[in-house]
Scaffold this motif. Sequence first.
Motif, PDB file in Angstrom:
ATOM      1  N   SER A   1       0.819  -0.545   0.243  1.00 53.41           N
ATOM      2  CA  SER A   1       0.077  -0.045  -0.299  1.00 53.41           C
ATOM      3  C   SER A   1       0.903   1.679   0.058  1.00 53.41           C
ATOM      4  O   SER A   1       1.725   1.115   0.256  1.00 53.41           O
ATOM      5  CB  SER A   1      -0.687   0.005   1.343  1.00 53.41           C
ATOM      6  OG  SER A   1      -1.675   1.251   1.408  1.00 53.41           O
ATOM      7  N   SER A   2       0.639   2.238  -0.518  1.00 55.38           N
ATOM      8  CA  SER A   2       0.999   3.508  -0.127  1.00 55.38           C
ATOM      9  C   SER A   2       0.000   4.744   0.411  1.00 55.38           C
ATOM     10  O   SER A   2      -1.291   4.678  -0.374  1.00 55.38           O
ATOM     11  CB  SER A   2       1.750   3.566  -1.507  1.00 55.38           C
ATOM     12  OG  SER A   2       0.529   4.503  -2.728  1.00 55.38           O
ATOM     13  N   LEU A   3       1.099   5.618   1.122  1.00 60.66           N
ATOM     14  CA  LEU A   3      -0.046   6.762   0.946  1.00 60.66           C
ATOM     15  C   LEU A   3       0.736   8.105   0.590  1.00 60.66           C
ATOM     16  O   LEU A   3       1.833   8.487   0.800  1.00 60.66           O
ATOM     17  CB  LEU A   3       0.031   6.902   2.657  1.00 60.66           C
ATOM     18  CG  LEU A   3      -0.423   8.252   3.285  1.00 60.66           C
ATOM     19  CD1 LEU A   3      -1.863   7.937   3.453  1.00 60.66           C
ATOM     20  CD2 LEU A   3      -0.756   8.364   4.731  1.00 60.66           C
ATOM     21  N   LEU A   4      -0.305   8.611  -0.169  1.00 65.91           N
ATOM     22  CA  LEU A   4       0.267  10.038  -0.443  1.00 65.91           C
ATOM     23  C   LEU A   4      -0.448  11.793   0.384  1.00 65.91           C
ATOM     24  O   LEU A   4      -1.212  11.125  -0.065  1.00 65.91           O
ATOM     25  CB  LEU A   4       0.631  10.211  -2.146  1.00 65.91           C
ATOM     26  CG  LEU A   4       0.452  11.038  -3.294  1.00 65.91           C
ATOM     27  CD1 LEU A   4       1.532  12.600  -3.243  1.00 65.91           C
ATOM     28  CD2 LEU A   4      -0.350  11.799  -4.514  1.00 65.91           C
ATOM     29  N   ILE A   5       0.427  12.053   0.318  1.00 67.32           N
ATOM     30  CA  ILE A   5       0.418  13.747   1.318  1.00 67.32           C
ATOM     31  C   ILE A   5       0.207  14.321  -0.109  1.00 67.32           C
ATOM     32  O   ILE A   5       1.810  14.639  -0.442  1.00 67.32           O
ATOM     33  CB  ILE A   5       0.588  13.372   2.468  1.00 67.32           C
ATOM     34  CG1 ILE A   5      -0.133  12.597   3.065  1.00 67.32           C
ATOM     35  CG2 ILE A   5      -0.072  15.176   2.799  1.00 67.32           C
ATOM     36  CD1 ILE A   5       0.959  12.236   4.940  1.00 67.32           C
ATOM     37  N   THR A   6      -0.208  15.241  -0.002  1.00 64.13           N
ATOM     38  CA  THR A   6      -0.421  16.421  -1.695  1.00 64.13           C
ATOM     39  C   THR A   6      -0.516  17.253  -0.698  1.00 64.13           C
ATOM     40  O   THR A   6      -0.743  17.641  -0.190  1.00 64.13           O
ATOM     41  CB  THR A   6      -1.344  16.538  -2.549  1.00 64.13           C
ATOM     42  OG1 THR A   6      -2.100  16.361  -1.263  1.00 64.13           O
ATOM     43  CG2 THR A   6      -1.156  15.125  -2.948  1.00 64.13           C
ATOM     44  N   ALA A   7       0.602  18.141  -1.242  1.00 62.77           N
ATOM     45  CA  ALA A   7       1.096  19.777  -0.999  1.00 62.77           C
ATOM     46  C   ALA A   7       1.379  20.300   0.807  1.00 62.77           C
ATOM     47  O   ALA A   7       0.510  20.342   1.393  1.00 62.77           O
ATOM     48  CB  ALA A   7      -0.421  20.368  -1.823  1.00 62.77           C
ATOM     49  N   SER A   8       1.941  19.207   0.856  1.00 62.01           N
ATOM     50  CA  SER A   8       2.572  19.124   2.246  1.00 62.01           C
ATOM     51  C   SER A   8       2.270  20.410   3.659  1.00 62.01           C
ATOM     52  O   SER A   8       3.081  21.775   2.296  1.00 62.01           O
ATOM     53  CB  SER A   8       3.632  18.377   2.854  1.00 62.01           C
ATOM     54  OG  SER A   8       4.581  18.951   2.067  1.00 62.01           O
ATOM     55  N   ARG A   9       2.150  20.622   4.451  1.00 63.13           N
ATOM     56  CA  ARG A   9       2.380  21.602   5.112  1.00 63.13           C
ATOM     57  C   ARG A   9       2.867  21.323   6.503  1.00 63.13           C
ATOM     58  O   ARG A   9       3.156  19.871   6.834  1.00 63.13           O
ATOM     59  CB  ARG A   9       1.098  22.275   6.067  1.00 63.13           C
ATOM     60  CG  ARG A   9      -0.087  22.448   4.390  1.00 63.13           C
ATOM     61  CD  ARG A   9      -1.861  22.461   5.096  1.00 63.13           C
ATOM     62  NE  ARG A   9      -2.673  22.469   4.051  1.00 63.13           N
ATOM     63  CZ  ARG A   9      -3.723  22.427   4.545  1.00 63.13           C
ATOM     64  NH1 ARG A   9      -4.334  21.730   5.615  1.00 63.13           N
ATOM     65  NH2 ARG A   9      -5.070  22.410   3.222  1.00 63.13           N
ATOM     66  N   ALA A  10       3.856  21.723   7.131  1.00 65.86           N
ATOM     67  CA  ALA A  10       4.205  22.084   8.112  1.00 65.86           C
ATOM     68  C   ALA A  10       3.677  20.784   9.314  1.00 65.86           C
ATOM     69  O   ALA A  10       4.880  20.156  10.279  1.00 65.86           O
ATOM     70  CB  ALA A  10       5.041  23.040   8.876  1.00 65.86           C
ATOM     71  N   ALA A  11       2.226  21.223   9.096  1.00 64.28           N
ATOM     72  CA  ALA A  11       1.948  20.088  10.428  1.00 64.28           C
ATOM     73  C   ALA A  11       1.847  19.117  10.052  1.00 64.28           C
ATOM     74  O   ALA A  11       1.058  18.586  11.142  1.00 64.28           O
ATOM     75  CB  ALA A  11       0.641  21.323  10.642  1.00 64.28           C
ATOM     76  N   ASP A  12       2.055  18.379   9.085  1.00 68.65           N
ATOM     77  CA  ASP A  12       1.983  17.280   8.406  1.00 68.65           C
ATOM     78  C   ASP A  12       3.241  16.784   9.584  1.00 68.65           C
ATOM     79  O   ASP A  12       3.021  15.187   9.295  1.00 68.65           O
ATOM     80  CB  ASP A  12       1.705  16.821   7.135  1.00 68.65           C
ATOM     81  CG  ASP A  12       0.868  18.010   6.054  1.00 68.65           C
ATOM     82  OD1 ASP A  12       0.913  17.865   5.621  1.00 68.65           O
ATOM     83  OD2 ASP A  12      -0.523  17.879   6.916  1.00 68.65           O
ATOM     84  N   THR A  13       3.841  17.367   9.857  1.00 68.12           N
ATOM     85  CA  THR A  13       5.163  16.472  10.620  1.00 68.12           C
ATOM     86  C   THR A  13       4.067  15.683  10.929  1.00 68.12           C
ATOM     87  O   THR A  13       3.842  16.005  12.995  1.00 68.12           O
ATOM     88  CB  THR A  13       6.513  17.382  11.261  1.00 68.12           C
ATOM     89  OG1 THR A  13       6.768  18.445  10.297  1.00 68.12           O
ATOM     90  CG2 THR A  13       6.777  16.923  11.875  1.00 68.12           C
ATOM     91  N   ALA A  14       4.999  14.526  11.151  1.00 70.77           N
ATOM     92  CA  ALA A  14       3.988  13.017  12.178  1.00 70.77           C
ATOM     93  C   ALA A  14       4.934  11.723  11.972  1.00 70.77           C
ATOM     94  O   ALA A  14       5.868  11.889  11.443  1.00 70.77           O
ATOM     95  CB  ALA A  14       2.719  12.642  12.473  1.00 70.77           C
ATOM     96  N   SER A  15       4.764  10.741  12.822  1.00 70.34           N
ATOM     97  CA  SER A  15       4.870   9.299  11.541  1.00 70.34           C
ATOM     98  C   SER A  15       3.418   9.243  11.784  1.00 70.34           C
ATOM     99  O   SER A  15       2.055   9.798  11.864  1.00 70.34           O
ATOM    100  CB  SER A  15       5.551   8.441  13.228  1.00 70.34           C
ATOM    101  OG  SER A  15       6.951   9.106  13.727  1.00 70.34           O
ATOM    102  N   TYR A  16       3.821   8.549  11.110  1.00 70.11           N
ATOM    103  CA  TYR A  16       2.681   7.199   9.905  1.00 70.11           C
ATOM    104  C   TYR A  16       2.509   6.242  10.414  1.00 70.11           C
ATOM    105  O   TYR A  16       3.972   5.170   9.489  1.00 70.11           O
ATOM    106  CB  TYR A  16       2.744   8.294   8.809  1.00 70.11           C
ATOM    107  CG  TYR A  16       2.604   9.320   8.907  1.00 70.11           C
ATOM    108  CD1 TYR A  16       3.306  10.229   8.400  1.00 70.11           C
ATOM    109  CD2 TYR A  16       0.788  10.598   8.690  1.00 70.11           C
ATOM    110  CE1 TYR A  16       3.064  11.377   8.676  1.00 70.11           C
ATOM    111  CE2 TYR A  16       0.312  11.201   7.641  1.00 70.11           C
ATOM    112  CZ  TYR A  16       0.872  12.112   8.586  1.00 70.11           C
ATOM    113  OH  TYR A  16       1.345  13.499   8.492  1.00 70.11           O
ATOM    114  N   PHE A  17       1.677   5.765  10.138  1.00 70.42           N
ATOM    115  CA  PHE A  17       1.940   4.059  10.474  1.00 70.42           C
ATOM    116  C   PHE A  17       0.672   2.997   9.592  1.00 70.42           C
ATOM    117  O   PHE A  17      -0.265   3.953   9.969  1.00 70.42           O
ATOM    118  CB  PHE A  17       1.488   3.510  11.642  1.00 70.42           C
ATOM    119  CG  PHE A  17       2.069   4.080  12.963  1.00 70.42           C
ATOM    120  CD1 PHE A  17       2.472   4.995  13.811  1.00 70.42           C
ATOM    121  CD2 PHE A  17       4.215   3.357  13.105  1.00 70.42           C
ATOM    122  CE1 PHE A  17       3.564   5.305  14.284  1.00 70.42           C
ATOM    123  CE2 PHE A  17       4.771   3.510  13.978  1.00 70.42           C
ATOM    124  CZ  PHE A  17       4.637   4.646  14.688  1.00 70.42           C
TER     125      PHE A  17
END
Lengths: 113, 111
Positions: free
Chosen positions: B72-88
């Motif tokens: 599987s893949s997760l794409l986050i478009t147009a990222s923001r500083a607030a997207d900083t985190a760990s993703y599982f």
Amino acid sequence: SAVISQKPSRDICQRGTSLTIQCQVDSQVTMMFWYRQQPGQSLTLIATANQGSEATYESGFVIDKFPISRPNLTFSTLTVSNMSPEDSSIYLCSATDRTGELFFGEGSRLTVL
Amino acid sequence: SQQGEEDPQALSIQEGENATMNCSYKTSINNLQWYRQNSGRGLVHLILIRSNEREKHSGRLRVTLDTSKKSSSLLITASRAADTASYFCATEIRNTDKLIFGTGTRLQVFP
């Protein structure tokens, strides 16, 4: 979505003691689980908390070390027994609703000295 | 035991760029879910994709699932500083209700 409350949110414990973590869900859920997250690591499933019966433990986890209760649909406890520094971790309660989505509490951060 | 391996382990990008995280798993699943965890906080559910689905969107998130490749893949478009985190990623094992988590990707988005 379910809201899960855990307490304590954090504690510092002495080696050899035991601590019980409580988990309360604000609505009836189907399944409840306990996870452990060691520093900088991912989540590891400890056990499934079964209502009114013994929990189902994953490989590497045993009832004597991590006794779990679930007396009703919305409440569960996890005890970390005879703690050692290796048990320092975040312990997370989680629950699923009918959609299969898993909700988490904020976790209980244990430090064992 | 962990079911999923994620890569990269860490990812650093600039705001506005897209972030792609990949997850591979080992056994048959009912569904695959992605979660986000801010440092020292609980996990937040992002999106669930069922085993008979191939793609799903939610806002700036796009998830794909290839059951033949068990990935599987997760794409986050147009990222923001607030997207900083760990993703599982987490997989619900077929014929069980258990959710097993992957190793996680630490995303850092610089302003």
